[in-house]
Design a protein around this motif. Sequence first.
Motif, PDB file in Angstrom:
ATOM      1  N   ARG A   1      -7.843  -3.361  -2.049  1.00  0.00           N
ATOM      2  CA  ARG A   1      -8.449  -2.260  -3.197  1.00  0.00           C
ATOM      3  C   ARG A   1      -9.122  -1.144  -2.491  1.00  0.00           C
ATOM      4  NH1 ARG A   1      -5.462  -5.778  -5.147  1.00  0.00           N
ATOM      5  NH2 ARG A   1      -5.696  -6.691  -7.315  1.00  0.00           N
ATOM      6  N   THR A   2      -8.881  -0.601  -1.205  1.00  0.00           N
ATOM      7  CA  THR A   2      -9.552   0.691  -0.818  1.00  0.00           C
ATOM      8  C   THR A   2      -8.679   1.746  -0.759  1.00  0.00           C
ATOM      9  OG1 THR A   2      -8.675   0.072   1.545  1.00  0.00           O
ATOM     10  CG2 THR A   2     -10.764  -0.986   0.726  1.00  0.00           C
ATOM     11  N   SER A   3      -9.220   3.012  -0.765  1.00  0.00           N
ATOM     12  CA  SER A   3      -8.758   4.387  -0.731  1.00  0.00           C
ATOM     13  C   SER A   3      -9.307   5.018   0.647  1.00  0.00           C
ATOM     14  CB  SER A   3      -8.599   4.966  -1.871  1.00  0.00           C
ATOM     15  OG  SER A   3      -7.821   6.051  -1.691  1.00  0.00           O
ATOM     16  N   LYS A   4      -8.630   5.430   1.588  1.00  0.00           N
ATOM     17  CA  LYS A   4      -9.311   6.096   2.581  1.00  0.00           C
ATOM     18  C   LYS A   4      -8.523   7.380   3.122  1.00  0.00           C
ATOM     19  CE  LYS A   4     -10.864   5.660   7.254  1.00  0.00           C
ATOM     20  NZ  LYS A   4     -11.187   4.961   8.662  1.00  0.00           N
TER      21      LYS A   4
ATOM     22  N   ASN B   1      -3.970   4.304   0.749  1.00  0.00           N
ATOM     23  CA  ASN B   1      -4.123   3.219  -0.519  1.00  0.00           C
ATOM     24  C   ASN B   1      -3.925   1.903  -0.037  1.00  0.00           C
ATOM     25  OD1 ASN B   1      -5.550   5.270  -2.129  1.00  0.00           O
ATOM     26  ND2 ASN B   1      -3.119   6.055  -2.630  1.00  0.00           N
ATOM     27  N   ASP B   2      -4.739   1.070   0.336  1.00  0.00           N
ATOM     28  CA  ASP B   2      -4.460  -0.538   0.766  1.00  0.00           C
ATOM     29  C   ASP B   2      -4.642  -1.296  -0.805  1.00  0.00           C
ATOM     30  OD1 ASP B   2      -4.625  -3.218   1.395  1.00  0.00           O
ATOM     31  OD2 ASP B   2      -5.094  -2.464   3.505  1.00  0.00           O
ATOM     32  N   PHE B   3      -3.211  -1.908  -1.273  1.00  0.00           N
ATOM     33  CA  PHE B   3      -3.284  -2.689  -2.200  1.00  0.00           C
ATOM     34  C   PHE B   3      -4.173  -3.889  -2.531  1.00  0.00           C
ATOM     35  CE2 PHE B   3       1.124  -0.553  -3.350  1.00  0.00           C
ATOM     36  CZ  PHE B   3       0.482   0.534  -3.441  1.00  0.00           C
TER      37      PHE B   3
ATOM     38  N   THR C   1      -3.926  10.241   2.820  1.00  0.00           N
ATOM     39  CA  THR C   1      -4.855   9.160   2.079  1.00  0.00           C
ATOM     40  C   THR C   1      -4.029   7.855   2.093  1.00  0.00           C
ATOM     41  OG1 THR C   1      -5.678  10.608   0.521  1.00  0.00           O
ATOM     42  CG2 THR C   1      -5.753   8.269  -0.209  1.00  0.00           C
TER      43      THR C   1
ATOM     44  N   GLY D   1       0.868  -1.329   0.211  1.00  0.00           N
ATOM     45  CA  GLY D   1      -0.009  -0.002   0.108  1.00  0.00           C
ATOM     46  C   GLY D   1       0.910   1.298  -0.193  1.00  0.00           C
ATOM     47  N   GLU D   2       0.218   2.476   0.163  1.00  0.00           N
ATOM     48  CA  GLU D   2       0.954   3.723   0.118  1.00  0.00           C
ATOM     49  C   GLU D   2       0.094   4.790   1.075  1.00  0.00           C
ATOM     50  OE1 GLU D   2       1.178   5.036  -3.716  1.00  0.00           O
ATOM     51  OE2 GLU D   2      -0.795   5.520  -4.017  1.00  0.00           O
TER      52      GLU D   2
END
Length: 482
Positions: free
Chosen positions: A400-403, A395-397, A393, A383-384
């Motif tokens: 597949r989520t972005s919070k 981003n969990d690879f 933000t 992720g990043e």
Amino acid sequence: MSGLIDSTKNLWRKSMRLKESPYKEQKVPLECEASDPTRPGPDRFVTLAVVGCGQRGKAYSKYALRSPNRCKVIAIAELRPNTRKQFAALHKVDNTLVFDTWQDLLAASAETISTIGKRLADAVIIAVQDHLHAEVTAAFANQGYHILCEKPMATSVQDCIKMEMSIKRTGNIFGMGHVMRYSPYSKEITEIVRSCALGELVNLVQIEPVGYNHFAHSYVRGNWSSESTSSFSLMTKCCHDIDLICHWFNPATPLKVSSFGSLKHFQKSSKPKAAGSAVRCLDCPVEKDCPYSAKKVYLDPVSHGNIGWPVETIVDGLPDIENVTEALKNGPYGLCVYESANDVCDNQVVNIEFSNGATASLTMVAFTSAICERETRMHFTHGEIIGNMSTFTVNDFRKRTSKVHHPVNEGGGHGGGDMGLIRSFVDAVGERHQDILGTDINEILKSHLTVFAAEKSRRSGNVVDCVAFEKEARDACTEVEA
């Protein structure tokens, strides 16, 4: 609590009636405190002495006004008479505990310790100029005070190592002004990093946009403009960036570092030809077209009622049209930025390789509209995180989520980091646990040595081995001590 403070004042008054004795450095048992050592840890009231009542001294001491049940400033030392008077009045410091110099405060403390076995306070906040940090820290540490020192530790490798030795010898609680790691923003990111929810941190990219006017104020005209009187700009501006980067990669440590940078713009060769021989902004024919006009930065805001930063830092006391004009006519803050005696870098990049193979880079640049609003990209195996000191933000690879996260800023400078640091320090002193600060003198020194190594790389054009650099520095310091 009022009885506790009155007791401290009375002890000081009593000691001053006794025969004066010369100051001698002495290690005092930590149990010998101005406040009551029998009180329970978390609720223990902490008394503070502030050495240097300028911008940073004010920033840290605000916590005493917000949380009067936790701590109080009971003694101060400040050279500037108006600043000293205003600070003492704000914190209701008894006149007998208001001093012109840190040496006077130190001598008064030595007197009370030698005559009645009590310090004037539990802890000292050191917010004097950078080159004095090592000397002042060692002096008060030797008297048994817990220390919160503004960043950087010191302006030389040798002094940083000496500070480490002083703190280790006395066993005091030690806090460093690396405020960025104490903001709600940084603390939330730290929790994610430590949780390994995104896997392993592999790479980090950080940008420190200093701000064109901020750089001109502090690093061209101001106290941090000259290496001979302060230090290089990577140390004075970005030592807490390097600290935060090292903190996030911990327990991995810096292995190699390289750096490039220069004083690109703020020099005489960049001066507009139309400015002619003008040395000061108030005399310059093209002042209205210059982004660094001292009139725009200091005088115009005061005429509109703005007396906060940066204008509050250039005069002693409250800024007004008269004293600000006088400062611009005769002081360094009225000088043309192309005629100032500055010599520190206005742009620099640092690259770090860590012991686990991870990498990081830091860019410091003066030419930005944003003022110290760091931009960070953290790259993990799964992720990043992308942040800007206000929001970030995730981003969990795998999911597949972005919070988007919106940490709550409780107020104060550096995204709440100023208040977070002083609260942690007061808690650490109250409970007698260094761990509450989340760092110790070893980690603090290591991040500073990484900054010195980066500057060595910039000057030499070579990649610097951080382990070898530390060993050489410690060996040299040992030889001097011997």
